[in-house]
Design an enzyme around this catalytic site. Sequence first.
Site, PDB file in Angstrom:
ATOM      1  N   GLU A  80       0.835  -1.200   0.000  1.00 24.84           N
ATOM      2  CA  GLU A  80       0.000   0.000   0.000  1.00 24.84           C
ATOM      3  C   GLU A  80       0.872   1.253   0.000  1.00 24.84           C
ATOM      4  O   GLU A  80       1.825   1.363   0.758  1.00 24.84           O
ATOM      5  CB  GLU A  80      -0.906   0.026   1.239  1.00 24.84           C
ATOM      6  CG  GLU A  80      -1.929  -1.095   1.267  1.00 24.84           C
ATOM      7  CD  GLU A  80      -3.010  -0.953   0.197  1.00 24.84           C
ATOM      8  OE1 GLU A  80      -3.134   0.140  -0.396  1.00 24.84           O
ATOM      9  OE2 GLU A  80      -3.722  -1.957  -0.042  1.00 24.84           O
ATOM     10  N   CYS A 142      -7.382  -1.912   8.131  1.00 26.25           N
ATOM     11  CA  CYS A 142      -6.024  -1.975   7.579  1.00 26.25           C
ATOM     12  C   CYS A 142      -5.476  -0.569   7.385  1.00 26.25           C
ATOM     13  O   CYS A 142      -4.348  -0.259   7.779  1.00 26.25           O
ATOM     14  CB  CYS A 142      -6.015  -2.770   6.284  1.00 26.25           C
ATOM     15  SG  CYS A 142      -6.353  -4.510   6.589  1.00 26.25           S
ATOM     16  N   HIS A 166      -1.285  -5.568   1.639  1.00 23.70           N
ATOM     17  CA  HIS A 166      -2.510  -6.376   1.546  1.00 23.70           C
ATOM     18  C   HIS A 166      -2.215  -7.641   0.747  1.00 23.70           C
ATOM     19  O   HIS A 166      -1.500  -7.588  -0.265  1.00 23.70           O
ATOM     20  CB  HIS A 166      -3.614  -5.590   0.824  1.00 23.70           C
ATOM     21  CG  HIS A 166      -4.580  -4.928   1.752  1.00 23.70           C
ATOM     22  ND1 HIS A 166      -4.855  -3.584   1.710  1.00 23.70           N
ATOM     23  CD2 HIS A 166      -5.366  -5.442   2.742  1.00 23.70           C
ATOM     24  CE1 HIS A 166      -5.767  -3.290   2.638  1.00 23.70           C
ATOM     25  NE2 HIS A 166      -6.085  -4.403   3.279  1.00 23.70           N
TER      26      HIS A 166
END
Length: 206
Positions: A80, A142, A166
């Site tokens: 990410e 998250c 992820h």
Amino acid sequence: MKTILLTGFEPFLDYPVNPTMRIAEELDGTTVGDYQICTRILPVDFAKASARLIGVIREVEPDVTVSLGLAAGRYKITPERIAVNVKDGAADNEGHSPVDEPIEEEAADAYFSTLPVRGMADALLEAGLPAEISNTAGTYLCNNVMYAGLHYAKTEKPKMKSGFIHIPASHELAIRHGKIPSWSHGDLLRGVRICLEVIAGVSKVE
Ligand code: PCA
């Protein structure tokens, strides 16, 4: 020896297995280059997850914090790029579902990951594993944990690198869920190890 704190999450919503748990358990105590891997499982709980992460960072004093989360429905491993200062989403494991709330009042709108997201994605592809940088970690737990780690680094522990990866569902989860793409546990584990090798500077892929 330096330390990488690696976190996974417990199961949540209609995902009775969280593949990040088994990965965290299997990598706990292993070494990657000069780094010892220390792992913990975080609760899917808006009221507790960030505080738990910060508590573990204070306890372990890692050089790097890498958090893992399940992105059910994604086909690739996705480091990410960015965490946003928003809590908004489906009910967590305690039944809380915040709407448009800030994670931290009076704090940055967003933080960029300080992990080598491009290097991780490239190394995964080079190893034959589907991967790409993701430009949104969502607004659920998250993103919340990624934001909390980066905010803590920015305000309290500037030498610590921090970020989030992820991963897709495992076959075990996909069989139980019925409607999501999946990877073998072995490939997920290999993918996460490759990311850790890039962070540790021992990736064979330049
Ligand atoms: N994935 C969720 C929360 C826990 C997890 O593993 C998310 O993407 O926010």
